[in-house]
Design an enzyme around this catalytic site. Structure first.
Site, mmCIF file in Angstrom:
data_model
loop_
_atom_site.group_PDB
_atom_site.id
_atom_site.type_symbol
_atom_site.label_atom_id
_atom_site.label_comp_id
_atom_site.label_asym_id
_atom_site.label_seq_id
_atom_site.Cartn_x
_atom_site.Cartn_y
_atom_site.Cartn_z
ATOM 1 N N HIS A 109 0.850 -1.197 0.000
ATOM 2 C CA HIS A 109 0.000 0.000 0.000
ATOM 3 C C HIS A 109 0.886 1.248 0.000
ATOM 4 C CE1 HIS A 109 -2.821 3.096 1.237
ATOM 5 N NE2 HIS A 109 -3.762 2.283 0.774
ATOM 6 N N GLU A 187 -3.980 2.106 -7.622
ATOM 7 C CA GLU A 187 -4.363 3.249 -6.789
ATOM 8 C C GLU A 187 -3.431 4.421 -7.070
ATOM 9 O OE1 GLU A 187 -6.484 2.009 -2.987
ATOM 10 O OE2 GLU A 187 -4.377 1.729 -2.559
HETATM 11 P P1 PGA Z 1 -9.489 6.265 0.285
HETATM 12 O O1 PGA Z 1 -8.258 5.273 0.466
HETATM 13 O O2 PGA Z 1 -10.634 5.447 -0.244
HETATM 14 O O3 PGA Z 1 -9.752 6.826 1.645
HETATM 15 O O4 PGA Z 1 -9.056 7.320 -0.701
HETATM 16 C C1 PGA Z 1 -8.011 4.305 -0.499
HETATM 17 C C2 PGA Z 1 -6.826 3.478 -0.113
HETATM 18 O O5 PGA Z 1 -5.861 3.987 0.477
HETATM 19 O O6 PGA Z 1 -6.816 2.258 -0.387
#
Ligand code: PGA
Length: 274
Positions: A109, A187
């Site tokens: 992450h 992401e």
């Molecule tokens: P968020 O986080 O939905 O609060 O933007 C997503 C993530 O970090 O996986």
């Protein structure tokens, strides 16, 4: 022989990453009850929640059920250490998580990859790859997070992303892909914790790019089988459009996953997308 991780064709996956929330056991239990209740009504969506480690025990189904059964909420971890056991204070191994009946583990992450923040050291692609392998080896699914930090006008972010995916999967064998032990969560770092998500059109473009990088690594057919999720400011309002327009196989949700009514509405909206 290791068994294939079962996955239904066309099934969407919604993973809730609670991060370091909520503050109390009581609140964690409240969210868990709400998610389980909402999940019972789903037909084509798999829900996974990844609470902070101390709350994992409360989230696990009382009787271990098959992860494909209708309405079962699977439980995942937000991180793992790649060594199996030993003198590693504060760490948890993939074997230990698998023994707890967890099915999924998030690796790489962006909050763990970034440098100089808080108490943990920045995670390199090399470390992320070792973690992904440990997860697959232990029989679980690695949810590999990738994404560019910035988007430049010259498309250099594409090279960045390609290199990041390749390096984060160094040594992750094709056998694990065939056993369905990989999910990729795209992401874009700039869209995480932001006001707005990436637009579905751009998400679609990036999904195709991620699949292409995977196809170069593992072959067309195998890459097609790897679910690609989108993450970054997903909420109950934009979730269905992102699934539809972005043509992703699911979502990785942060903030909205600890908002019990919002998350219940989100999974319902996703499930309605045919
Ligand atoms: P968020 O986080 O939905 O609060 O933007 C997503 C993530 O970090 O996986």
């Amino acid at each position: 022989m290791t068994k294939k991780f079962s996955r239904k064709i066309g099934q969407k996956i919604v993973i809730g990453n609670w991060k370091m929330n909520p503050l109390t056991v009581a609140e964690a239990k409240r969210i868990i009850v709400s998610v389980k209740k909402a999940a019972k009504k789903l037909n084509r969506t798999k829900v996974v929640i990844c609470p902070p480690s101390p709350f994992i025990g409360y989230a696990l189904p009382r009787v271990p059920e098959k992860s494909t059964a209708k309405g079962v909420v699977s439980v995942g971890a937000q991180d793992v250490f790649y060594e199996e056991q030993g003198a590693f204070t504060g760490e948890v191994s993939a074997r230990q998580l698998a023994d707890m009946d967890l099915g999924y583990v998030i690796v790489g992450h962006s909050e763990r990859r970034r440098a100089g923040e808080g108490a943990f050291a920045a995670e390199t692609d090399v470390v992320v790859a070792k973690k992904a392998i440990a997860v697959a080896q232990a029989g679980m699914v690695a949810v590999l997070c990738v994404g560019e930090t910035v988007r430049d006008a010259h498309g250099e972010y594409l090279d960045f992303l390609r290199n990041q995916i390749r390096a984060s999967l160094q040594g992750f064998s094709k056998k694990y892909i065939e056993e369905r032990r990989l999910v990729v969560a795209y992401e874009p770092v700039w869209a995480i914790g932001a006001k707005e998500a990436m637009t579905p059109t751009l998400i679609h473009e990036m999904t195709i790019f991620v699949k292409k990088v995977l196809a170069d690594l593992y072959g067309q057919e195998e890459a097609f089988d790897v679910p690609v999720l989108y993450g970054g400011s997903v909420n109950f309002r934009n979730a269905a459009d992102i699934i539809r327009g972005g043509e992703v196989n699911g979502l990785l949700v942060g903030r909205e996953s600890v908002n019990a009514p919002g998350f219940a509405e989100l999974i319902r909206a996703v499930d309605e997308v045919k």
